[in-house]
Design a protein around this motif. Structure first.
Motif, short mmCIF file in Angstrom:
data_model
loop_
_atom_site.label_atom_id
_atom_site.label_comp_id
_atom_site.label_asym_id
_atom_site.label_seq_id
_atom_site.Cartn_x
_atom_site.Cartn_y
_atom_site.Cartn_z
N ALA A 39 0.84 -1.20 0.00
CA ALA A 39 0.00 0.00 0.00
C ALA A 39 0.88 1.24 0.00
CB ALA A 39 -0.90 0.01 1.22
N ALA A 40 0.46 2.24 -0.76
CA ALA A 40 1.24 3.48 -0.85
C ALA A 40 0.32 4.68 -0.94
CB ALA A 40 2.16 3.44 -2.06
N ASP A 41 0.83 5.82 -0.49
CA ASP A 41 0.21 7.11 -0.74
C ASP A 41 0.92 7.74 -1.94
OD1 ASP A 41 -1.76 7.64 1.43
OD2 ASP A 41 -0.02 7.32 2.71
N MET A 42 0.15 8.12 -2.93
CA MET A 42 0.71 8.78 -4.10
C MET A 42 0.40 10.27 -4.05
SD MET A 42 0.51 7.79 -8.15
CE MET A 42 -1.25 8.08 -8.36
N TYR A 43 1.41 11.08 -4.37
CA TYR A 43 1.28 12.53 -4.37
C TYR A 43 1.67 13.04 -5.76
CZ TYR A 43 1.39 11.83 0.71
OH TYR A 43 1.14 11.40 1.99
N VAL A 57 9.54 6.50 -1.90
CA VAL A 57 10.09 6.84 -0.58
C VAL A 57 9.68 5.79 0.44
CG1 VAL A 57 10.37 8.67 1.13
CG2 VAL A 57 9.67 9.27 -1.21
N ALA A 58 10.61 5.42 1.33
CA ALA A 58 10.29 4.50 2.43
C ALA A 58 11.16 4.81 3.63
CB ALA A 58 10.47 3.05 2.00
N GLY A 59 10.64 4.46 4.80
CA GLY A 59 11.39 4.60 6.03
C GLY A 59 10.72 5.59 6.98
N PRO A 60 11.23 5.65 8.17
CA PRO A 60 12.31 4.90 8.79
C PRO A 60 11.95 3.44 9.05
CG PRO A 60 11.99 7.01 9.89
CD PRO A 60 10.80 6.80 8.98
N PHE A 61 12.92 2.67 9.53
CA PHE A 61 12.74 1.26 9.83
C PHE A 61 11.81 1.13 11.04
CE2 PHE A 61 14.12 -3.01 11.18
CZ PHE A 61 14.18 -3.66 9.96
N GLY A 62 10.63 0.55 10.81
CA GLY A 62 9.65 0.43 11.87
C GLY A 62 8.63 1.54 11.89
N ALA A 63 8.72 2.46 10.93
CA ALA A 63 7.73 3.54 10.82
C ALA A 63 6.68 3.15 9.79
CB ALA A 63 8.42 4.85 10.42
N CYS A 64 5.73 4.04 9.55
CA CYS A 64 4.72 3.82 8.51
C CYS A 64 4.70 5.04 7.59
CB CYS A 64 3.34 3.56 9.12
SG CYS A 64 2.71 4.87 10.20
N LYS A 65 4.03 4.90 6.48
CA LYS A 65 4.04 5.93 5.44
C LYS A 65 3.32 7.20 5.87
CE LYS A 65 -0.07 4.06 3.10
NZ LYS A 65 -0.44 3.25 4.28
N GLU A 66 2.62 7.16 6.97
CA GLU A 66 1.96 8.35 7.49
C GLU A 66 2.92 9.23 8.29
OE1 GLU A 66 -0.86 5.65 6.03
OE2 GLU A 66 0.62 5.24 7.62
N GLN A 67 4.14 8.77 8.47
CA GLN A 67 5.13 9.51 9.23
C GLN A 67 6.15 10.15 8.27
OE1 GLN A 67 5.86 6.01 11.82
NE2 GLN A 67 5.12 7.22 13.54
N ALA A 85 4.89 7.15 -1.20
CA ALA A 85 5.45 6.69 0.08
C ALA A 85 4.74 5.38 0.40
CB ALA A 85 5.21 7.72 1.17
N PHE A 86 5.51 4.30 0.55
CA PHE A 86 4.88 3.00 0.72
C PHE A 86 5.21 2.36 2.06
CE2 PHE A 86 8.96 2.09 -1.34
CZ PHE A 86 9.43 0.98 -0.63
N ASP A 87 4.28 1.52 2.52
CA ASP A 87 4.53 0.68 3.68
C ASP A 87 5.23 -0.59 3.22
OD1 ASP A 87 3.39 2.20 5.77
OD2 ASP A 87 1.37 1.52 5.25
N PRO A 88 6.34 -0.97 3.87
CA PRO A 88 7.02 -2.21 3.50
C PRO A 88 6.15 -3.43 3.77
CG PRO A 88 8.44 -0.78 4.82
CD PRO A 88 7.07 -0.20 4.88
N SER A 89 6.53 -4.55 3.17
CA SER A 89 5.83 -5.82 3.40
C SER A 89 5.67 -6.10 4.90
CB SER A 89 6.63 -6.98 2.79
OG SER A 89 6.71 -6.87 1.39
N PHE A 90 4.53 -6.64 5.25
CA PHE A 90 4.21 -7.09 6.62
C PHE A 90 3.97 -5.94 7.60
CE2 PHE A 90 7.53 -10.10 4.96
CZ PHE A 90 6.66 -11.12 4.59
N ALA A 113 9.82 -3.21 -6.47
CA ALA A 113 8.42 -3.27 -6.89
C ALA A 113 7.84 -1.87 -7.03
CB ALA A 113 7.61 -4.10 -5.89
N ALA A 114 8.26 -0.96 -6.14
CA ALA A 114 7.81 0.44 -6.27
C ALA A 114 8.32 1.04 -7.58
CB ALA A 114 8.32 1.25 -5.08
N VAL A 115 9.54 0.70 -7.97
CA VAL A 115 10.08 1.18 -9.25
C VAL A 115 9.31 0.55 -10.41
CG1 VAL A 115 12.12 1.26 -10.73
CG2 VAL A 115 12.35 1.63 -8.26
N ASP A 116 8.93 -0.73 -10.29
CA ASP A 116 8.08 -1.36 -11.30
C ASP A 116 6.81 -0.55 -11.50
OD1 ASP A 116 9.89 -3.50 -11.35
OD2 ASP A 116 8.65 -4.79 -10.10
N PHE A 117 6.15 -0.23 -10.39
CA PHE A 117 4.88 0.51 -10.42
C PHE A 117 5.07 1.86 -11.10
CE2 PHE A 117 2.28 3.81 -8.41
CZ PHE A 117 1.00 3.36 -8.74
N LEU A 118 6.09 2.59 -10.68
CA LEU A 118 6.31 3.92 -11.25
C LEU A 118 6.67 3.84 -12.72
CD1 LEU A 118 8.27 5.63 -8.33
CD2 LEU A 118 5.88 6.04 -9.00
#
Length: 328
Positions: A39-43, A57-67, A85-90, A113-118
């Motif tokens: 899942a990702a937020d697209m801007y 865009v992704a990160g930090p480790f253990g964060a979510c895309k809303e941060q 900005a995407f949430d990593p797997s799991f 996979a994000a690069v595939d999508f873009l």
């Protein structure tokens, strides 16, 4: 055949940063080659037309895309880039079970996979794609740049090499056989306990209440993840943390083996006062070419590059110039 998982995506604005009126925001999904739906937020900038340069865009480790990653993505969209900005797997709103797991191989694939999508998006110029990784996802971004030749520019902010931390401990203070053996024994015992219980124990979320004698870097994390500044209900760091036994994957891997062979442009940014700054300094020494830069932000600590730290610490002008220069 690629098959998407049906995800339950939140439609209301629930970010830790204000919504911009300069961009169009929407939710999107895509599938990695392990079959996990992300899942990702697209801007998308309101004032741009035609094929756009794009950034994942992704990160930090253990964060979510809303941060932090969402803040970076929205800001870069305001500056003319189509971003996700995407949430990593799991994690977060992305698919994958069991939850709260991580793996360097899967996480690098998430970026690919994000690069595939873009690359396949109607409004993206597939020859102008970059990535931004923050904190532990800075390490994953650099590793992705090692293997994905479609990426023309990589920005790494306040980087953690999570495999180094798993193998050596913080500040390399556990870089010895005895310490690594003790860590392996603890994880392997947890595997037995988890199997017997049929659940996966979590650990590593930011401690609360904050002990008075906590090290500065723990206080730094608390100030972001456990306060209104950055708390989010779907953030692993804001809550229970990762599955304990996921640490096996990090301990079994070392990133950056081929970092010296990255031909594309790389900008590494770190705070001068960040406890983690040694990781960017060391990783930068592995890179070659005149399209590599290390930028040290004076006075900034680790989480200042998550949201600016109230002092505009994130050098967005520099990031924009760098991406504009190399995504051409």
């Amino acid at each position: 055949m690629m098959k998407k998982e049906e995800l339950n995506l939140t439609q209301e604005w629930d970010k830790t940063f204000p919504k911009s009126d300069k961009v169009v925001h929407s939710k999107v999904t895509f599938v990695n080659h392990f079959g996990i739906t992300l899942a990702a937020d697209m801007y998308v900038p309101k004032t741009k037309a035609g094929k756009l340069p794009a950034i994942a865009v992704a990160g930090p480790f253990g964060a979510c895309k809303e941060q932090a990653s969402g803040l970076y993505a929205q800001t870069m969209a305001e500056r003319g880039f189509l971003t996700i900005a995407f949430d990593p797997s799991f994690t977060g709103e992305s698919g994958g079970f069991p939850r709260a797991m991580h793996s360097p191989d899967i996480n690098v694939e998430d970026f690919q996979a994000a690069v595939d999508f873009l690359s396949c998006h109607d409004h993206v110029d597939s020859e102008r794609i970059g990535i931004i990784g923050i904190c532990g996802w800075g390490g994953m971004a650099l590793q992705t740049a090692c293997i994905d030749t479609r990426i023309k520019a990589t920005v790494i902010s306040t980087m953690y090499d999570m495999t180094r931390v798993a193998g050596n401990g913080y500040f390399d203070e556990a870089d010895n056989k005895a310490a690594r053996k003790a860590a392996r024994e603890a994880v392997n015992q947890q595997r037995i306990t988890d199997y017997e219980n049929g659940t996966y124990a979590l650990a590593g979320g930011v401690v609360a209440p904050l002990p008075e004698d906590a090290p500065f870097f723990v206080k730094d994390y608390y100030d972001y993840y456990k306060t209104s500044r950055g708390y989010h209900a779907r953030s692993l760091n804001s809550n229970g943390g990762w599955a304990v036994q996921a640490g096996t994957s990090l301990a079994n891997t070392r990133l950056f083996t081929y970092a010296g062979e990255i031909d594309s442009a790389v900008l590494m940014i770190h705070g001068e006062k960040a406890h983690s700054c040694y990781m960017s300094r060391d990783a930068f020494k592995l890179l070659n070419g005149n399209n590599k830069e290390l930028m040290i932000v004076p006075g900034a600590v680790h989480t200042d590059l998550y949201d600016g730290g109230g002092k505009d610490a994130i050098p967005f002008d520099k990031i924009e110039t760098f991406m504009t220069t190399w995504l051409k």
